[in-house]
Write an enzyme that holds these catalytic residues in place. Structure first.
Site, PDB file in Angstrom:
ATOM      1  N   MET A 113      -8.979   8.595  -1.510  1.00 23.01           N
ATOM      2  CA  MET A 113      -9.909   9.092  -0.477  1.00 23.01           C
ATOM      3  C   MET A 113     -10.442  10.454  -0.872  1.00 23.01           C
ATOM      4  O   MET A 113      -9.694  11.275  -1.421  1.00 23.01           O
ATOM      5  CB  MET A 113      -9.183   9.213   0.857  1.00 23.01           C
ATOM      6  N   MET A 171     -12.092   4.896  -1.881  1.00 20.58           N
ATOM      7  CA  MET A 171     -12.858   5.219  -0.670  1.00 20.58           C
ATOM      8  C   MET A 171     -13.530   6.561  -0.933  1.00 20.58           C
ATOM      9  O   MET A 171     -13.157   7.592  -0.356  1.00 20.58           O
ATOM     10  CB  MET A 171     -11.909   5.271   0.537  1.00 20.58           C
ATOM     11  N   MET A 210     -12.203  -4.753   5.040  1.00 21.44           N
ATOM     12  CA  MET A 210     -11.442  -3.760   5.816  1.00 21.44           C
ATOM     13  C   MET A 210     -11.247  -4.293   7.233  1.00 21.44           C
ATOM     14  O   MET A 210     -12.224  -4.633   7.912  1.00 21.44           O
ATOM     15  CB  MET A 210     -12.192  -2.423   5.900  1.00 21.44           C
ATOM     16  N   HIS A 220      -8.092   1.109  -4.708  1.00 18.81           N
ATOM     17  CA  HIS A 220      -9.119   1.002  -3.674  1.00 18.81           C
ATOM     18  C   HIS A 220      -9.779   2.372  -3.515  1.00 18.81           C
ATOM     19  O   HIS A 220      -9.180   3.289  -2.946  1.00 18.81           O
ATOM     20  CB  HIS A 220      -8.430   0.547  -2.371  1.00 18.81           C
ATOM     21  N   SER A 264       0.827  -1.205   0.000  1.00 22.41           N
ATOM     22  CA  SER A 264       0.000   0.000   0.000  1.00 22.41           C
ATOM     23  C   SER A 264       0.863   1.258   0.000  1.00 22.41           C
ATOM     24  O   SER A 264       1.536   1.576   0.989  1.00 22.41           O
ATOM     25  CB  SER A 264      -0.922   0.016   1.220  1.00 22.41           C
TER      26      SER A 264
END
Ligand code: DX5
Ligand code: ZN
Length: 221
Positions: A37, A68, A137, A66, A8
């Site tokens: 994000m 979010m 998560m 990913h 990550s």
């Protein structure tokens, strides 16, 4: 299939991003995990599309993106264009889960669906045959370096059991607070992909930590 490790980049040194990307390129990591994000779905911002473009230029392994963000359907095409190989969005962030999965798959990209810690796996019942990956998560999304939530293990076992029962082919990914200590139990519970940020990038020897995560455990099929 042996389990995979996704590094990550949220925990990378953004001032030396190319250096850290090269470290991952040369390591045993399988994927780059990229956290997007929006300051709304989660109480934080991370990186935007220009940075993903720069990462794509230097990364020589699949990009596991990913999202979010709220209403992810607004940006799916954009992230596919940028070179996402796996594109995951949150079930809590849209009313149109099935449609979003179809859009991703029609774009020739692997479709993933993510669950926050409080969201039960039973909510996935009508979408499990369509997705390529389920991301569980194991911390509340928004920040790296948080503590692993222990009840995640039971959740993963439950999802693995459902997968076997219905004969579905999706992969199980776990994200948040993963380290060399909890990795064996996670793999044993059915995880296919370990996402790891802090434990890799705060390590004195990140490539060695990746190697340990790769070689930590044998899957019990
Ligand atoms: C958290 C992100 C994670 C994060 C994991 O919202 O989705 O991918 O980078 O970082 P660690 O491994 O530090 O918990
Ligand atoms: Zn993530």
């Amino acid at each position: 299939m042996p389990h995979l490790v996704a590094a990550s980049l949220l925990a990378a040194d953004f001032g030396n991003l190319q250096r850290d990307i090269n470290m991952v390129n040369q390591s045993q990591a399988d994927w780059f995990h990229i956290d997007i994000m929006d300051g709304s779905f989660v109480p934080n911002f991370s990186i935007g599309t220009p940075v993903v473009e720069a990462i794509r230029k230097h990364a020589n392994k699949p990009l596991d993106v990913h999202l979010m963000i709220n209403e992810p359907e607004r940006y799916l095409a954009h992230f596919m264009q940028l070179g996402a190989n796996i594109l995951t969005f949150h079930i809590e962030a849209t009313n149109h889960v099935h449609r979003a999965v179809q859009v991703i798959k029609q774009g020739g990209v692997k479709a993933g669906i993510a669950l926050n810690p409080h969201t039960p796996v039973s909510l996935l019942e009508n979408i499990l045959q369509d997705v390529d990956l389920v991301l569980i998560m194991s911390v509340n999304p928004g920040f790296g370096g948080q503590k692993f939530i222990p009840s995640t293990l039971e959740k993963i076992k439950k999802l693995n059991h459902i997968r076997k029962t219905i004969g579905a082919g999706f992969l199980i990914e776990v994200d948040g607070g993963v380290d060399e200590h909890n990795a064996p139990a996670l793999i044993e519970s059915g995880v296919d992909i370990l996402v790891a940020g802090n434990t890799i990038f705060s390590s004195a020897h990140p490539d060695k930590t990746i190697q340990n995560l790769k070689n930590c455990c044998n899957r019990v099929e």
